[in-house]
Every structure is written in C-alpha cells, then in structure tokens.
Motif scaffolding. Structure first.
Motif, PDB file in Angstrom:
ATOM      1  N   ASP A 145      -8.677   0.041   6.563  1.00  0.00           N
ATOM      2  CA  ASP A 145      -9.178   0.938   5.912  1.00  0.00           C
ATOM      3  C   ASP A 145      -8.093   1.450   4.898  1.00  0.00           C
ATOM      4  N   GLU A 146      -7.946   0.909   3.636  1.00  0.00           N
ATOM      5  CA  GLU A 146      -7.001   1.210   2.752  1.00  0.00           C
ATOM      6  C   GLU A 146      -7.052   2.601   2.287  1.00  0.00           C
ATOM      7  N   GLU A 147      -8.528   3.295   1.950  1.00  0.00           N
ATOM      8  CA  GLU A 147      -8.503   4.526   1.881  1.00  0.00           C
ATOM      9  C   GLU A 147      -7.890   5.633   2.739  1.00  0.00           C
ATOM     10  N   LEU A 148      -8.231   5.232   4.074  1.00  0.00           N
ATOM     11  CA  LEU A 148      -7.725   6.097   5.216  1.00  0.00           C
ATOM     12  C   LEU A 148      -6.170   5.847   5.250  1.00  0.00           C
ATOM     13  N   VAL A 149      -5.895   4.786   5.146  1.00  0.00           N
ATOM     14  CA  VAL A 149      -4.252   4.643   5.350  1.00  0.00           C
ATOM     15  C   VAL A 149      -3.516   5.224   4.270  1.00  0.00           C
ATOM     16  N   ALA A 150      -4.096   4.988   3.121  1.00  0.00           N
ATOM     17  CA  ALA A 150      -3.428   5.628   1.787  1.00  0.00           C
ATOM     18  C   ALA A 150      -3.228   7.163   1.988  1.00  0.00           C
ATOM     19  N   SER A 151      -4.600   7.668   2.500  1.00  0.00           N
ATOM     20  CA  SER A 151      -4.516   9.155   2.661  1.00  0.00           C
ATOM     21  C   SER A 151      -3.603   9.693   3.647  1.00  0.00           C
ATOM     22  N   TRP A 152      -3.487   9.234   4.762  1.00  0.00           N
ATOM     23  CA  TRP A 152      -2.379   9.251   5.945  1.00  0.00           C
ATOM     24  C   TRP A 152      -0.916   9.187   5.043  1.00  0.00           C
ATOM     25  N   VAL A 153      -0.730   8.016   4.371  1.00  0.00           N
ATOM     26  CA  VAL A 153       0.664   7.837   3.612  1.00  0.00           C
ATOM     27  C   VAL A 153       0.808   8.929   2.709  1.00  0.00           C
ATOM     28  N   ARG A 154      -0.109   9.249   1.946  1.00  0.00           N
ATOM     29  CA  ARG A 154       0.102  10.425   1.084  1.00  0.00           C
ATOM     30  C   ARG A 154       0.508  11.829   1.818  1.00  0.00           C
ATOM     31  N   GLN A 155      -0.505  12.032   2.658  1.00  0.00           N
ATOM     32  CA  GLN A 155      -0.115  13.339   3.489  1.00  0.00           C
ATOM     33  C   GLN A 155       1.151  13.256   4.014  1.00  0.00           C
ATOM     34  N   ALA A 156       1.430  12.091   4.693  1.00  0.00           N
ATOM     35  CA  ALA A 156       2.791  12.232   5.603  1.00  0.00           C
ATOM     36  C   ALA A 156       4.178  12.159   4.540  1.00  0.00           C
ATOM     37  N   SER A 157       3.794  11.572   3.513  1.00  0.00           N
ATOM     38  CA  SER A 157       4.957  11.902   2.450  1.00  0.00           C
ATOM     39  C   SER A 157       5.402  13.159   2.059  1.00  0.00           C
ATOM     40  N   GLU A 158       4.280  14.084   1.974  1.00  0.00           N
ATOM     41  CA  GLU A 158       4.472  15.360   1.349  1.00  0.00           C
ATOM     42  C   GLU A 158       5.099  16.189   2.377  1.00  0.00           C
ATOM     43  N   LEU A 159       5.009  15.776   3.808  1.00  0.00           N
ATOM     44  CA  LEU A 159       5.470  16.851   4.782  1.00  0.00           C
ATOM     45  C   LEU A 159       6.920  16.620   5.160  1.00  0.00           C
ATOM     46  N   PRO A 160       7.716  17.408   5.732  1.00  0.00           N
ATOM     47  CA  PRO A 160       9.134  17.213   6.099  1.00  0.00           C
ATOM     48  C   PRO A 160       9.317  15.936   7.113  1.00  0.00           C
ATOM     49  N   GLY A 161      10.181  14.985   6.940  1.00  0.00           N
ATOM     50  CA  GLY A 161      10.156  13.923   7.603  1.00  0.00           C
ATOM     51  C   GLY A 161      11.125  13.985   8.774  1.00  0.00           C
ATOM     52  N   TRP A 162      11.313  12.806   9.375  1.00  0.00           N
ATOM     53  CA  TRP A 162      12.099  12.789  10.581  1.00  0.00           C
ATOM     54  C   TRP A 162      13.400  12.205  10.028  1.00  0.00           C
ATOM     55  N   VAL A 163      14.520  13.234  10.641  1.00  0.00           N
ATOM     56  CA  VAL A 163      15.841  12.879  10.142  1.00  0.00           C
ATOM     57  C   VAL A 163      16.630  12.436  11.535  1.00  0.00           C
ATOM     58  N   PRO A 164      17.075  11.253  11.654  1.00  0.00           N
ATOM     59  CA  PRO A 164      17.666  11.077  12.789  1.00  0.00           C
ATOM     60  C   PRO A 164      19.384  11.591  12.950  1.00  0.00           C
ATOM     61  N   LEU A 212       0.875  -1.062   0.167  1.00  0.00           N
ATOM     62  CA  LEU A 212       0.181  -0.072  -0.005  1.00  0.00           C
ATOM     63  C   LEU A 212       0.775   1.314  -0.085  1.00  0.00           C
ATOM     64  N   ILE A 213       1.785   1.293   0.848  1.00  0.00           N
ATOM     65  CA  ILE A 213       2.810   2.512   0.948  1.00  0.00           C
ATOM     66  C   ILE A 213       3.623   2.450  -0.352  1.00  0.00           C
ATOM     67  N   ALA A 214       4.173   1.510  -0.954  1.00  0.00           N
ATOM     68  CA  ALA A 214       4.716   1.693  -2.545  1.00  0.00           C
ATOM     69  C   ALA A 214       3.764   2.061  -3.453  1.00  0.00           C
ATOM     70  N   ARG A 215       2.604   1.500  -3.439  1.00  0.00           N
ATOM     71  CA  ARG A 215       1.710   1.948  -4.468  1.00  0.00           C
ATOM     72  C   ARG A 215       1.090   3.422  -4.370  1.00  0.00           C
ATOM     73  N   THR A 216       1.156   4.036  -3.165  1.00  0.00           N
ATOM     74  CA  THR A 216       0.628   5.529  -2.881  1.00  0.00           C
ATOM     75  C   THR A 216       1.818   6.251  -3.050  1.00  0.00           C
ATOM     76  N   VAL A 217       3.165   5.927  -2.728  1.00  0.00           N
ATOM     77  CA  VAL A 217       4.387   6.776  -2.799  1.00  0.00           C
ATOM     78  C   VAL A 217       5.280   6.005  -3.786  1.00  0.00           C
ATOM     79  N   PRO A 218       5.031   6.018  -4.986  1.00  0.00           N
ATOM     80  CA  PRO A 218       5.890   5.178  -5.923  1.00  0.00           C
ATOM     81  C   PRO A 218       7.712   5.676  -5.717  1.00  0.00           C
ATOM     82  N   GLU A 219       8.044   6.557  -5.272  1.00  0.00           N
ATOM     83  CA  GLU A 219       9.315   7.059  -5.201  1.00  0.00           C
ATOM     84  C   GLU A 219       9.862   6.854  -3.790  1.00  0.00           C
ATOM     85  N   VAL A 220       8.996   6.106  -2.778  1.00  0.00           N
ATOM     86  CA  VAL A 220       9.257   5.905  -1.570  1.00  0.00           C
ATOM     87  C   VAL A 220      10.873   5.154  -1.456  1.00  0.00           C
ATOM     88  N   ARG A 221      11.386   5.569  -0.442  1.00  0.00           N
ATOM     89  CA  ARG A 221      12.908   5.033   0.015  1.00  0.00           C
ATOM     90  C   ARG A 221      12.500   4.290   1.144  1.00  0.00           C
TER      91      ARG A 221
END
Length: 154
Positions: free
Chosen positions: A135-154, A63-72
């Motif tokens: 709930d794939e639609e909800l989780v995909a929405s969260w994944v999409r939104q989260a991928s567009e925000l600045p992420g956590w950098v350890p 689901l994550i890879a489908r929602t954000v194809p450029e995911v690392r």
C-alpha cells in the motif's frame, strides 16, 4: 586446459575465483554487508537480498527516496538505515526467511499505527510478504511522518 589455472604451486585444475562474490547471507537470508554510510552500501545490501526480497527492497528504497528526497542512507548491523541529518534514523529494514521487517523507530507516533508491536514502546513494524501488494500511499504516509519526528541516535 580451458577453464583451469595453474597456480605458483603447480596445482592444475583449480578454477579461477570469480572477480566479485556475493555477500554471505546470514540467518533468514539477511545479507552481511559492512557498516558504511551512503547509497552504495544500501544498494549492495538490496542487490544481495535473496529472491523476491531484492525487488521488494528496491521498491521500498525508491519509495523512501521519493518521499523524503533529503534522506540519508547507511548500512548498520547488516540492515539499511534511513534518516535525516542531525535528527537520527527513522526507518530500517531487515530480511527474515518469509518476510522483510520494516522498522519505524518512532512508529508509536504514526497515524495510523503500523500493525506490528515491538518490545520497545516507541517502535512499530510492518512486514512485507511475497506476493502481497504494498500500500504505497500508506507506507509513504508513514515514511513522511517518521522523517519529521526525532529519530533514533545510536
């Protein structure tokens, strides 16, 4: 003798070690996978997840890879991490005894909010339990939104 080996020490009757061993499971059944970047260590983690969690982890990963194809992808601290190059990590998951905890590092910025609070004001979680539909639609929405925000950098 069939099924036995005799080593250099002459000890007969010992079974040969299997070619590949499953990773050690830590508390809660979380697989111990060495830190590494890429899809292969994430798939090794998912394959080692016990019982129903492996299928659920595979489902989340797809689901994550489908929602954000450029995911690392990477495994860090015995958990799969998902991020965007140059922006950091936006999601991780971890096995516990009765559920999988999915972490959104900027979860407090998602709409609607993932249901589980964290001690960190920015982080939110949701839990995947055996037998509960995702709930794939909800989780995909969260994944999409989260991928567009600045992420956590350890």
């Amino acid at each position: 003798m069939k099924g036995t080996t005799a080593g250099k020490s002459g000890q007969a009757g010992k079974r040969a070690k299997p070619a590949a061993t499953k990773p050690k499971l830590l508390s809660g059944g979380n697989p111990q996978i060495a830190k590494a970047d890429g899809d292969a260590p994430v798939q090794a983690y998912i394959d080692a997840m016990p019982g129903w969690k492996s299928d659920a982890g595979r489902h989340l990963d797809q689901l994550i890879a489908r929602t954000v194809p450029e995911v690392r992808k990477a495994v860090k601290w015995n958990s799969p991490f998902y991020g965007i190059e140059g922006r950091g990590w936006f999601l991780s998951f971890h096995c516990f005894t009765k559920y999988i905890k999915v972490t959104f590092f900027s979860g407090s910025s998602l709409d609607p909010l993932p249901p589980v609070e964290s001690k960190d004001k920015n982080t939110r979680y949701f839990h995947v339990h055996e037998g509960e539909p995702l709930d794939e639609e909800l989780v995909a929405s969260w994944v999409r939104q989260a991928s567009e925000l600045p992420g956590w950098v350890p």
